[in-house]
Design an enzyme around this catalytic site. Structure first.
Site, PDB file in Angstrom:
ATOM      1  CB  CYS B  31      -0.919  -0.059   1.216  1.00 19.80           C
ATOM      2  SG  CYS B  31      -1.605   1.518   1.731  1.00 19.80           S
ATOM      3  CB  CYS B  34       0.498   1.953   4.107  1.00 22.54           C
ATOM      4  SG  CYS B  34      -1.227   1.504   3.952  1.00 22.54           S
TER       5      CYS B  34
END
Lengths: 313, 102
Positions: B31, B34
């Site tokens: 991600c 993230c």
């Protein structure tokens, strides 16, 4: 006083910083969030020249480090306003206001990109992260084997639906027209997927939740909505809804000073010059045909070169 | 303090039974947002002693993600006395995280 102040540390803004620093101009980049812009959401970039496979995160980080190594100063502050302090073209001077401070610059490059457009229906905000997502590659994994819907008709919607068809059990693609704006090849690929169902000429009118999680979407005939009398209502149980209905340029803070089109994009041709002498625009927030990583980088180079020429004139 | 990696085995001790407030960062290696948020969380962890910062990988701990209804990442959940008190979904700047934990 900076020579060139760049608003936004995405691919356009950071490329502009590289060009400006290589011309020995003093550069400040102001970024509201973190560097990279929307490219960090991309799992793998496969269409950037000479980089056949790179993650959006790696691309953004390499670009950021390149700009920093060349001496660009980057601060994480949201710009709220740009003021034209001098109307004398020979003494171009702008004030750039952030939540924390105020900066002065001889020229400004606006590279603020764009943000996800929301559906704008009741309950949407509260269900973000609880069934509603704007990024299929980020959140698709949460819907393994489940039922999801994608709403939209452009390339992003088609790509999202294709990606999700390999992850989710069932994918509905909801689009307000009966044809797609996206690439033929993506639409054709979707039609071959057994677990993808098209719901065309339809718009999402209602979101239902249970225990704080999305449980269904209700669609209605798109023409009937326009006529003000919804017909063809159908409630579709879904675990997730992926919204891909386009993007909104992040130019709101500059609307008073710089000319935009009706959709909010800053009006500028391929030379990246705005209606205000000394202010340039680069990337997705400019009026243009192709909004891609490579054209954002290209805009960065053009806007920086224009700013450099403006300073050296 | 450094960010503590939490899984289903130490979640009870590190989060539920924590004396301090806990900011849990639900994330995954694939991600991008993230990965952008990670260094900001590290920075905040080093600057704040009053809050404990923990990282929860959702691929390795799908049951924790499911238990807390995490369906988008990055997702920051603030716990106080073992209960969720605040939540933020998506990449947010440092000052917004500061007001979340403040």
């Amino acid at each position: 006083m900076y020579d060139i102040l760049i608003v936004g540390a995405g691919p356009a803004g950071l490329t502009a910083a590289i060009y400006a620093r290589r011309a020995s101009k003093s550069v400040l980049v102001l970024e509201a969030l973190t560097y990279g812009g929307q490219i960090v959401n991309t799992l793998e970039i496969e269409n950037y020249p000479a980089e056949p496979h790179i993650s959006g995160f790696d691309f953004a980080t390499k670009l950021y480090n390149q700009a920093k190594e060349l001496g660009a100063e980057v601060r994480f502050e949201r710009v709220t306003e740009i003021r034209k302090e001098s109307s004398d073209a020979d003494a171009s001077h702008f004030g750039v206001i952030t939540a924390k401070s105020e900066y002065e610059a001889k020229t400004v490059i606006i590279a603020t990109g764009s943000a996800n457009r929301k559906l704008g229906i009741s309950g949407e905000e509260a269900l973000i992260g609880r069934g509603i997502s704007y990024c299929a590659t980020c959140d698709g994994a949460f819907y393994r084997g489940k039922t999801v819907a994608v709403v939209g008709g452009g390339n992003t919607a088609l790509e999202d639906a294709l990606y999700l068809s390999d992850v989710a059990g069932k994918v509905y693609l909801i689009h307000r027209r009966d044809e797609f704006r996206g690439e033929e090849i993506a639409a054709a690929g979707l039609k071959e997927k057994a677990n993808v169902e098209f719901i065309l000429n339809s718009v999402v009118t209602e979101l239902k939740e249970d225990g704080g999680k999305l449980v269904s979407v209700t669609v209605a005939d798109a023409k009937s909505i326009a006529a003000g009398e919804p017909t063809g209502l159908r409630e579709i149980p879904v675990d997730g809804l992926f919204v891909a209905v386009g993007r909104i340029p992040s130019n709101q803070s500059f609307a008073g000073l710089i000319e935009t089109d009706e959709a909010g994009y800053i009006k500028a041709g391929e030379n990246c010059k705005t209606n205000v002498s000394g202010i340039f625009v680069a990337g997705d927030n400019r009026t243009k045909e192709v909004r891609q990583l490579v054209t954002a980088a290209s805009d960065g180079a053009i806007a920086a070169t224009a700013a450099i020429n403006f300073l050296n004139r | 303090m450094a960010v503590i990696t939490v899984n289903k085995d130490n979640f009870e001790n590190e989060v539920i039974k924590s004396e301090k407030k806990v900011l849990a960062d639900f994330n995954a290696a694939w991600c991008g947002p993230c990965r952008m948020l990670g260094p900001i969380i590290d920075e905040l962890a080093n600057e704040n002693d009053s809050v404990k910062f923990v990282s929860i990988n959702i691929d390795e701990n799908p049951e924790l993600a499911a238990q807390y209804g995490v369906a988008s990442i990055p997702c920051l959940v603030l716990f106080d006395g073992g209960n969720e008190v605040k939540r933020s979904v998506g990449l947010i700047p440092k000052d917004e995280i500061e007001s979340l934990i403040g």
